[in-house]
Design an enzyme around this catalytic site. Structure first.
Site, PDB file in Angstrom:
ATOM      1  N   LYS A  79      -6.875 -11.806   1.783  1.00  0.00           N
ATOM      2  CA  LYS A  79      -6.195 -11.013   0.748  1.00  0.00           C
ATOM      3  C   LYS A  79      -4.889 -11.710   0.362  1.00  0.00           C
ATOM      4  O   LYS A  79      -4.184 -12.238   1.243  1.00  0.00           O
ATOM      5  CB  LYS A  79      -5.929  -9.611   1.307  1.00  0.00           C
ATOM      6  CG  LYS A  79      -5.357  -8.613   0.315  1.00  0.00           C
ATOM      7  CD  LYS A  79      -5.253  -7.227   0.973  1.00  0.00           C
ATOM      8  CE  LYS A  79      -4.687  -6.178   0.047  1.00  0.00           C
ATOM      9  NZ  LYS A  79      -4.595  -4.830   0.683  1.00  0.00           N
ATOM     10  N   SER A 154      -6.466  -1.010  -2.022  1.00  0.00           N
ATOM     11  CA  SER A 154      -5.993  -2.180  -2.721  1.00  0.00           C
ATOM     12  C   SER A 154      -6.736  -3.475  -2.387  1.00  0.00           C
ATOM     13  O   SER A 154      -6.643  -4.439  -3.145  1.00  0.00           O
ATOM     14  CB  SER A 154      -4.506  -2.380  -2.433  1.00  0.00           C
ATOM     15  OG  SER A 154      -4.319  -2.678  -1.072  1.00  0.00           O
ATOM     16  N   SER A 178      -6.563   1.022   2.350  1.00  0.00           N
ATOM     17  CA  SER A 178      -6.892  -0.125   1.507  1.00  0.00           C
ATOM     18  C   SER A 178      -7.967  -1.068   2.016  1.00  0.00           C
ATOM     19  O   SER A 178      -8.426  -1.937   1.274  1.00  0.00           O
ATOM     20  CB  SER A 178      -5.638  -0.938   1.222  1.00  0.00           C
ATOM     21  OG  SER A 178      -4.948  -0.324   0.172  1.00  0.00           O
TER      22      SER A 178
HETATM   23  N1  GLN Z   1      -4.068   3.581  -2.057  1.00  0.00           N
HETATM   24  C1  GLN Z   1      -2.968   3.723  -1.139  1.00  0.00           C
HETATM   25  C2  GLN Z   1      -1.666   3.441  -1.830  1.00  0.00           C
HETATM   26  O1  GLN Z   1      -1.692   3.109  -2.987  1.00  0.00           O
HETATM   27  C3  GLN Z   1      -3.186   2.850   0.046  1.00  0.00           C
HETATM   28  C4  GLN Z   1      -2.790   1.459  -0.167  1.00  0.00           C
HETATM   29  C5  GLN Z   1      -2.956   0.591   1.034  1.00  0.00           C
HETATM   30  O2  GLN Z   1      -3.576   0.982   2.030  1.00  0.00           O
HETATM   31  N2  GLN Z   1      -2.363  -0.595   0.960  1.00  0.00           N
HETATM   32  O3  GLN Z   1      -0.633   3.544  -1.269  1.00  0.00           O
END
Ligand code: GLN
Length: 478
Positions: A79, A154, A178
Site C-alpha cells: 500500500k 482505504s 481499511s
Molecule cells: N474508513 C475508515 C476511515 O475513513 C477507516 C480507514 C482506515 O482503516 N484507514 O477512517
C-alpha cells in the site's frame, strides 16, 4: 505455463512451483507486471518494474542455491502509505506526489528478507482516510468484479490487486477497517492483526493508536504466511510486541469452538449480506462449532468514538505537512503562515481537510472534555466489553460490512459513508485481531464474514476463516 495459470496461483502453489522449478520468479514477476500494464482498474500508483525484475533474478539464484525463504520469488504489492526506500510513497496525496523515502518500513525490510519481490505500490484513499478509494489524488479504483463499483477503502488498490491476480498478496493498513472492508468488497482474505503485533515503523501515520499493517491474500493460509513474515517486535516501534506463536498450517478444524454472535453486529445489514451470514453460521455449526448469543452494549457508541479519536490523532499527525519540511509547497506566499495555509489548501483533498477540522475541533480547549476525553473513556468501556465477551467464546463472528461494494460516485454524504465502517471500527478501538473471509455473494458481489479474536489469537481466527473458506467453496460442510 500461460500468464493466467501463473498469476492465479496461491502463494502456497507458486512457492511449490518455484521450488520444483516449474516456474521461475522472473516469469511470475513478468506475468504480474504484464497484467498490471494491461489493467484499467487503477490498482497501482507506482509499478516497480526494474526493481522487481532484479529482485526476481536474485530470488531465482537463491532458489538455485537451495536458499528458500517463506516468500522467495513471490510478487507482493505494498500500500502506498508504507515507506519504500528509493521508491515513491505518495499516500495517494498530491502533497506527497514526489516524496521518495530514504528508508524501508520494517515490514518492507522483512518482506525483502523473506525473499518477496515488491511489485508496486497500491492505490488508496488519501492518507488512508476513506471507505471507497475515491479520495485518491490518483483517481478511483474500479472493482474487478464490476467496474462500475468501488473496491472499498482505504486499502482498495491492495484488495483489488490481489482479487485481480495483479499480485499474490498485498500489504494494507487498517485504522478502522481499511484492510477488512475492501477485502470483503473484493472477495479476498484480509487480516487486521492485534494492535502492536506488526511494527508500524515506516507506515505513514493516520491515527497512531489504531493503525495496524496486515496482509490481503487469496486464502487464509496465504494471509498466515505473510503475517508470520511481517509480525514481531521491532526496536524502532516501541509499541510493538513479540510475534504470537503460530503453527505453520491451518487445519480448518473448528469442532468444539464457541463462536459468539452479537445482535449488534447485524444491525443495518442488507438482507443479502444477512442471508450469507446466516449460511456462514450454519456452515460453522456443521463443522462442529457452538454458537453463543452475546451482547455488546457499547457497540452503538463505537463509530462516534472512532471518528473523534481518529480525527484528533490525524489532525496531530498531519500537522507536519506544512510546505516547509517535505512534500509540496505553494508557489507564491507572503509569509510563513500564508505558506502553511496555501500549501495545505492546495495539496490536501477534501476528506483530509474535513478530518483535520474535526480533529482540531474535538481537541480545542472548549470542547476537549466533551469530545476527546469522553471518547477516550468510552474507548476503555468498549475494550473491556470485548474482552469480557471473548472470555466466554473463542471468537465473535459477524458480517464485515453492512453492504456489498457500492457504485462509484454513489456515496455523496460523508456521514453515510462512515456507516460502512460500523462493524469494523470497534475492533480497532479494542485493539483486537480480526479477519475478513469471503463467503458467498449478494447482488452478484462478494460478501465478507469477519471473525474477531482474542489478542494475539491470529492463528485461531485464521483457522475459522480457513473453515469458512472451505465451506464457501462447497467443501464438505455445504
Ligand atoms: N474508513 C475508515 C476511515 O475513513 C477507516 C480507514 C482506515 O482503516 N484507514 O477512517
Amino acid at each position: 505455463m500461460n500468464v493466467n495459470d501463473i498469476t492465479e496461483m496461491t502463494i502456497a502453489e507458486l512457492s511449490a512451483a518455484l521450488k520444483s522449478r516449474k516456474v521461475s520468479a522472473v516469469e511470475a514477476t513478468r506475468a504480474c507486471v504484464d497484467k498490471i500494464k494491461n489493467s484499467t482498474l487503477n490498482n497501482y500508483i507506482t509499478v516497480c518494474e526494474t526493481e522487481a525484475e532484479s529482485a526476481a533474478r536474485a530470488a531465482d539464484e537463491a532458489i538455485a542455491r537451495g536458499e528458500i525463504g517463506a516468500l522467495t520469488g513471490v510478487p507482493v504489492a505494498v500500500k502506498d502509505n508504507i515507506s519504500t526506500k528509493n521508491i515513491k510513497t505518495t499516500c495517494a496525496s498530491a502533497f506527497l506526489q514526489n516524496y521518495v523515502p530514504p528508508f524501508d518500513a520494517t515490514v518492507v525490510e522483512k518482506l525483502k528478507k523473506a525473499g518477496a519481490v515488491i511489485i508496486g505500490k497500491t492505490n488508496l484513499d488519501e492518507f488512508a482516510m476513506g471507505s471507497t478509494n475515491e479520495n485518491s489524488a490518483f483517481g478511483a479504483v474500479k472493482n474487478v468484479r464490476d467496474v462500475a463499483r468501488v473496491p472499498g477503502g482505504s486499502s482498495g488498490g491492495s484488495a483489488n490487486a490481489v482479487a485481480a491476480c495483479e499480485a499474490f498478496a498485498a500489504l494494507g493498513s487498517d485504522t478502522g477497517g481499511s484492510i477488512r472492508q475492501p477485502a470483503s468488497y473484493c472477495g479476498v482474505v484480509g487480516l487486521k492483526p492485534t494492535y502492536s503485533a506488526v511494527s508500524r515503523y515506516g507506515l505513514i501515520a493516520f491515527a497512531s493508536s489504531l493503525d495496524q499493517i496486515g496482509p490481503l491474500a487469496r486464502t487464509a493460509a496465504d494471509a498466515l504466511t505473510v503475517f508470520k513474515v511481517i509480525s514481531g517486535r521491532d526496536a524502532r516501534d516501541t509499541t510493538s510486541s513479540d510475534a504470537p506463536s503460530l503453527g505453520s498450517v491451518l487445519d480448518g478444524n473448528i469442532a468444539g469452538k464457541t463462536i459468539g454472535v452479537a445482535e449488534q453486529f447485524l444491525s443495518g445489514a442488507e438482507s443479502g449480506v444477512a442471508a450469507q451470514f446466516d449460511k456462514a453460521i450454519a456452515a460453522a455449526q456443521k463443522k462442529g462449532a457452538r454458537i453463543k448469543k452475546i451482547s455488546l452494549r457499547s457497540f452503538d457508541a463505537a463509530l462516534a468514538v472512532y471518528y473523534v479519536l481518529s480525527s484528533a490523532e490525524a489532525a496531530s499527525n498531519l500537522s507536519r505537512y506544512d510546505g516547509v519540511k517535505y512534500g509540496m509547497r505553494a508557489k507564491s506566499f507572503t509569509d510563513v503562515a500564508d505558506l502553511y495555509a496555501k500549501s495545505r489548501t492546495e495539496f490536501f483533498g477534501d476528506e483530509v481537510k474535513r478530518r483535520i477540522m474535526i480533529g482540531n475541533y474535538v481537541l480545542s480547549s472548549g470542547y476537549y472534555d466533551a469530545y476527546y476525553l469522553k471518547a477516550s473513556k468510552v474507548r476503555t468501556v468498549i475494550k473491556r466489553e470485548f474482552d469480557q465477551a471473548l472470555s466466554a467464546c473463542d471468537c465473535i463472528l459477524g458480517p464485515t460490512a453492512p453492504t456489498v461494494a457500492p457504485e462509484i460516485g454513489a456515496q455523496t454524504d460523508p456521514a453515510k459513508t462512515y456507516l460502512s465502517d460500523i462493524y469494523t471500527v470497534p475492533v480497532n478501538i479494542a485493539g483486537l485481531p480480526a479477519v475478513s473471509v469471503p463467503f458467498g455473494e449478494a447482488d452478484g458481489m462478494p460478501v465478507g464474514v469477519q471473525a474477531i479474536g482474542k489478542a494475539f489469537d491470529e492463528g485461531g481466527i485464521l483457522n475459522i476463516a480457513s473453515a469458512l473458506e472451505d465451506s464457501a467453496k462447497g467443501g464438505a460442510a455445504c
